[in-house]
Every structure is written in structure tokens, then in C-alpha cells.
Design an enzyme around this catalytic site. Structure first.
Site, PDB file in Angstrom:
ATOM      1  N   THR A  12       0.812  -1.215   0.000  1.00 51.93           N
ATOM      2  CA  THR A  12       0.000   0.000   0.000  1.00 51.93           C
ATOM      3  C   THR A  12       0.841   1.259   0.000  1.00 51.93           C
ATOM      4  O   THR A  12       0.485   2.262  -0.624  1.00 51.93           O
ATOM      5  CB  THR A  12      -0.947   0.013   1.220  1.00 51.93           C
ATOM      6  OG1 THR A  12      -1.833  -1.101   1.130  1.00 51.93           O
ATOM      7  CG2 THR A  12      -1.763   1.296   1.284  1.00 51.93           C
ATOM      8  N   THR A  85       1.191  -4.081   4.339  1.00 55.04           N
ATOM      9  CA  THR A  85       0.913  -4.355   5.760  1.00 55.04           C
ATOM     10  C   THR A  85       0.168  -5.665   5.981  1.00 55.04           C
ATOM     11  O   THR A  85       0.263  -6.246   7.067  1.00 55.04           O
ATOM     12  CB  THR A  85       0.116  -3.210   6.393  1.00 55.04           C
ATOM     13  OG1 THR A  85      -1.119  -3.042   5.695  1.00 55.04           O
ATOM     14  CG2 THR A  85       0.907  -1.910   6.383  1.00 55.04           C
TER      15      THR A  85
END
Length: 302
Positions: A12, A85
């Protein structure tokens, strides 16, 4: 001035919006453009070994990154890995076992929102990771939301919030305060001679118990050499599943027991169901995180 090697792998933190949702797009060099103050902290060399959503990360990807770190161990003072993540905790745990007694900082970081997005955590996390990589921290950790969390203790606990990670069954090893100062309270032991673990067996299955699990599912697991069962509470095997689990163990499959609870750990001595499971030959994983347990089993440590 410390010399840090940065490995950008996607996630991300490097995403940009496409017509089909967010996808990794920024290189490591482009990420660094957002933190110009870094030039006053350390010298950085960037490699871009891959650019993937961390959902697609496999043991093969993780070992490729770990090998780059190992091969460059003598050339740099520390390492920063940008990572998605969602599976960052799995990578941090595996690195902790593959890069044994590494002796230098190996710092993973990522973001819940892309670099440059409104209210993004990316800039702070990346800058913090470099600050910690310049410290005398001899091992694998993640730097997220001002926390320094050991690679064997980190877990993602929130799919959306900025503060998405927690240190499980141990305090975080340190923090980065509002002034940008790194405060390390606990450091990993340096251990013995550095070693790269070549043999990693990814053929391990993780199964979560449910109250009415069909026993034939456990029979199916006999094709695996190692099975980790996430049980309830302190751990154990439900009475109605004992025979099929015992059959699995007697067939040669190594069975490990952990807990579905986020903290506290498994303890097979507490209840009768746990003691019966241990007597059958099941191995208790104690207070390890699921990610760390998986990595330790893959690396043949348990």
C-alpha cells in the site's frame, strides 16, 4: 553517517489508484522523494527486487528478499524493507528465523494509506524505519505508527485503522517520540554466528478449529508433514476430534497446537483436554504469535 540499503517490494505504501483499485506503482526512489529530510539522517542505496501486493507474497518471495539482505550484510549498516501491511508480520517472522543472529537492523515498514495520500501514515513510518535502522538494533523489527515491534511479536490487528499493529505477549521494543527520537527499551540478543537458513519447508498447513468441525477435514491433512491447529483458549483438542488427531500424529504428521486468542498463549497443562492432546504427541506453541509459530515450524526449529 550510516549507510542503509532500502529494498522496496510494493504494498500500500507504494500504491496508486487504478481503474480496478489500488495497486503498487511507486519505486523506492520515488518513495524517498517524499522524505527529503532523510539526507540529513543517513546515506541510502535503493533496490527494487519486486513490486507486489503483499497478499501475493509467498515464502519464495520472502526468501528472495532475505537473500538480498544476507548477500549485502557486510556492505551496509542497516536495512529497510517497504512492504504491504497485510502480510508484513509473516515476513518479519520468517526473516527473524532465516537471518539468524544477523547482528544488524533489518527494519520492515509499510502504510495503511499510500504515500502522498491525505492523512497518510507512509511518510512517518518510512522516516521512522530509517531512524531505527541507524540504531544499534541487532535484529528484525517493524516500525509502524511510532512503535518498534520485534519481528517475532508483531501482528496486524486492524484492517483499516492507522494504528494497525500490536506487539503480542511482550512490550514493544521501543518507540519513536514526537521529536523523532528513537528510544529502544529492549534489544534482541545478538546470539552466535550469523547464519542464513537455506532450508525452509513451506508445506505447513494452519487450521482453525470451529465448534462443529467435520473430523474428515483432519483426515485430509495427512498429506502434510506439519500441521498447526489453532484451538480455543489455552489450547487442546475437542474430545470428538481426539481419535482423528491421534491418527494424524501416528501417521507421521507433526501436529502443533496454538490458540486463536490474540494474546496469552497456549498452555496444554491447564485443562484436561490440553493434557490429553499433549499425551497424544501434540506440541504446544506457547505464547508465539501464529506468524512466528509458522515461521519457526517452516525453518525446522520446532
Amino acid at each position: 553517517m550510516k549507510h542503509i540499503l532500502m529494498l522496496a517490494t510494493g504494498g500500500t505504501i507504494a500504491c496508486r489508484q487504478t481503474g480496478h483499485g489500488l495497486a503498487p506503482a511507486l519505486t523506492g526512489e520515488e518513495l524517498l522523494e517524499f522524505i527529503p529530510e532523510l539526507k540529513h539522517i543517513c546515506k541510502v542505496t535503493v533496490l527494487n527486487p519486486m513490486s507486489v501486493d503483499s497478499t501475493d507474497m509467498t515464502a519464495e518471495h520472502r526468501l528472495r528478499i532475505a537473500r538480498v539482505i544476507w548477500d549485502n550484510r557486510d556492505g551496509y549498516d542497516g536495512f529497510v524493507i517497504t512492504h504491504g501491511t497485510d502480510t508484513l508480520a509473516y515476513t518479519a517472522a520468517l526473516f527473524s528465523h532465516v537471518l539468524r543472529a544477523f547482528g544488524k537492523p533489518v527494519i520492515l515498514t509499510g502504510a495503511q494509506r499510500p504515500m502522498g495520500a491525505e492523512e497518510s501514515d507512509a511518510e512517518g513510518n518510512l522516516l521512522g524505519a530509517f531512524r531505527v535502522a541507524c540504531e544499534d538494533y541487532p535484529g528484525v523489527a517493524a516500525v509502524v505508527h511510532g512503535q518498534v515491534i520485534r519481528g517475532t511479536r508483531i501482528a496486524k490487528v486492524d484492517s483499516r485503522g492507522i494504528s494497525a499493529f500490536r506487539s503480542i505477549n511482550a512490550p514493544a521494543d521501543g518507540i519513536i517520540n514526537n521529536m523523532g527520537k528513537v528510544i529502544i527499551n529492549h534489544r534482541p540478543e545478538r546470539g552466535g554466528e550469523p547464519e542464513f537458513v537455506e532450508n525452509v519447508d513451506a508445506s505447513v498447513v494452519l487450521m482453525k478449529l470451529t465448534p462443529d468441525l467435520d473430523p474428515t477435514i483432519i483426515d485430509f491433512l495427512g498429506r502434510y508433514n506439519k500441521v498447526i491447529i489453532e484451538g480455543f483458549g489455552s489450547g487442546g483438542v475437542p474430545t470428538r476430534l481426539e481419535k482423528v488427531v491421534q491418527k494424524l500424529i501416528l501417521s507421521g504428521t507433526r501436529v502443533y497446537l496454538t490458540t486463536q486468542c490474540l494474546s496469552g498463549g497456549a498452555d496444554l497443562h491447564k485443562y484436561k483436554v490440553g493434557r490429553r492432546a499433549e499425551a497424544m504427541g501434540a506440541v504446544c506453541l506457547g505464547d508465539r504469535t501464529t506468524e512466528d509459530a509458522l515461521a519457526a515450524v517452516m525453518c525446522g526449529e520446532l
